[in-house]
Design an enzyme around this catalytic site. Structure first.
Site, short mmCIF file in Angstrom:
data_model
loop_
_atom_site.label_atom_id
_atom_site.label_comp_id
_atom_site.label_asym_id
_atom_site.label_seq_id
_atom_site.Cartn_x
_atom_site.Cartn_y
_atom_site.Cartn_z
N GLN A 44 2.99 9.71 1.47
CA GLN A 44 4.09 9.35 1.78
C GLN A 44 5.14 9.73 0.48
O GLN A 44 6.36 9.49 0.59
CB GLN A 44 4.11 7.63 1.72
CG GLN A 44 3.41 7.03 2.73
CD GLN A 44 3.32 5.75 2.73
OE1 GLN A 44 2.52 5.11 2.21
NE2 GLN A 44 4.35 4.87 3.20
N CYS B 283 6.30 -0.65 6.98
CA CYS B 283 5.71 0.63 6.43
C CYS B 283 7.11 1.06 5.55
O CYS B 283 8.10 1.15 6.08
CB CYS B 283 5.29 1.62 7.26
SG CYS B 283 4.72 3.17 6.58
N LEU B 284 6.71 1.51 4.23
CA LEU B 284 7.83 1.79 3.74
C LEU B 284 8.52 3.21 3.97
O LEU B 284 9.29 3.40 3.47
CB LEU B 284 7.26 2.22 2.33
CG LEU B 284 6.78 0.88 1.16
CD1 LEU B 284 6.24 1.17 -0.04
CD2 LEU B 284 8.10 -0.24 1.19
N HIS C 43 -2.16 7.02 7.33
CA HIS C 43 -1.11 8.17 6.58
C HIS C 43 -1.71 9.39 6.19
O HIS C 43 -1.14 10.48 6.28
CB HIS C 43 -0.66 7.34 5.43
CG HIS C 43 0.70 6.44 5.53
ND1 HIS C 43 1.85 6.94 6.11
CD2 HIS C 43 0.79 5.28 5.28
CE1 HIS C 43 2.63 5.87 6.29
NE2 HIS C 43 1.98 4.62 5.95
N HIS D 111 -4.14 0.88 7.89
CA HIS D 111 -2.67 1.77 7.95
C HIS D 111 -2.39 2.97 7.06
O HIS D 111 -2.21 3.87 7.29
CB HIS D 111 -1.74 0.37 7.33
CG HIS D 111 -0.16 0.94 7.70
ND1 HIS D 111 0.65 0.37 8.42
CD2 HIS D 111 0.51 1.85 6.53
CE1 HIS D 111 1.72 0.89 7.80
NE2 HIS D 111 1.62 1.76 6.84
N GLU D 112 -3.28 2.83 5.66
CA GLU D 112 -3.06 3.67 4.56
C GLU D 112 -3.84 4.90 5.01
O GLU D 112 -3.35 6.10 4.85
CB GLU D 112 -3.40 3.29 3.18
CG GLU D 112 -2.54 2.07 2.73
CD GLU D 112 -0.91 2.31 2.85
OE1 GLU D 112 -0.45 3.58 2.64
OE2 GLU D 112 -0.18 1.54 3.13
N GLY E 196 0.98 -1.12 -0.05
CA GLY E 196 -0.06 -0.08 -0.04
C GLY E 196 0.80 1.33 -0.08
O GLY E 196 2.07 1.22 0.38
NI NI Z 1 3.11 3.03 5.69
#
Ligand code: NI
Length: 169
Positions: free
Chosen positions: A50, A93-94, A139, A135-136, A45
């Site tokens: 981000q 998470c990226l 963000h 999670h997204e 995701g």
């Molecule tokens: Ni993330």
């Protein structure tokens, strides 16, 4: 075009995303660039915040392997209701490199959003898709998964990243 993914402690990650008001060519380009970035990472995701874009937009694909790609795009998503509780094990998470932790998440959620063609969406999710969506959407509210773990664990990670940045410069 692959985009740069912001990482902790970049303060832009705390931005609350502005609603998308125009679904135009520029937005479609952003979606395709975000998809390229997510698949290359690879990740399941990615939220616009981000990649440094203040827009309420997320993409995800819980099967990001080449053969089974099914890109999902949500514009202005919100969780209408949630129920139950599950432990999301080893969440990552990226934007939070080299760290994983267990996070408490709702078991089931009802989501409203708009798709990439502007059509309203309303659907229920559970299991992995529900975790990825929470999670997204976090963000897009300026929240990282490490904001949902104990302060001690978060501080340990913050200290480790600070040291890493110092050693680089
Ligand atoms: Ni993330």
């Amino acid at each position: 075009m692959e985009l740069t993914i912001l990482t902790f402690p970049d303060s832009f990650l705390k931005t609350k995303a502005s609603p998308v008001t125009n679904i135009d060519g520029q937005l479609q380009k952003l979606i395709s660039d975000m998809a390229e970035t997510m698949y290359r990472a690879p990740g399941v995701g990615l939220a616009a915040i981000q990649v440094g874009v203040d827009k309420s937009l997320l993409i995800y694909d819980i099967n990001p392997s080449d053969e089974e790609r099914r890109l999902q795009v949500l514009i202005n998503p919100r969780i209408v209701t949630s129920e139950g509780e599950i432990l999301s094990e080893n969440e990552g998470c990226l934007s939070v490199p080299d760290f994983r932790a267990d996070v408490k998440r709702a078991e089931r959620i009802l989501v409203e959003a708009v798709d990439k063609d502007g059509n309203p969406l309303r659907f229920e999710a559970d299991g992995l898709p529900a975790i990825v969506l929470q999670h997204e959407i976090d963000h897009l509210n300026g929240t990282l998964f490490i904001d949902r773990i104990s302060a001690l664990k978060r501080q340990m990670y913050a200290r480790r990243m600070k040291k890493k940045i110092k050693n680089k410069t």
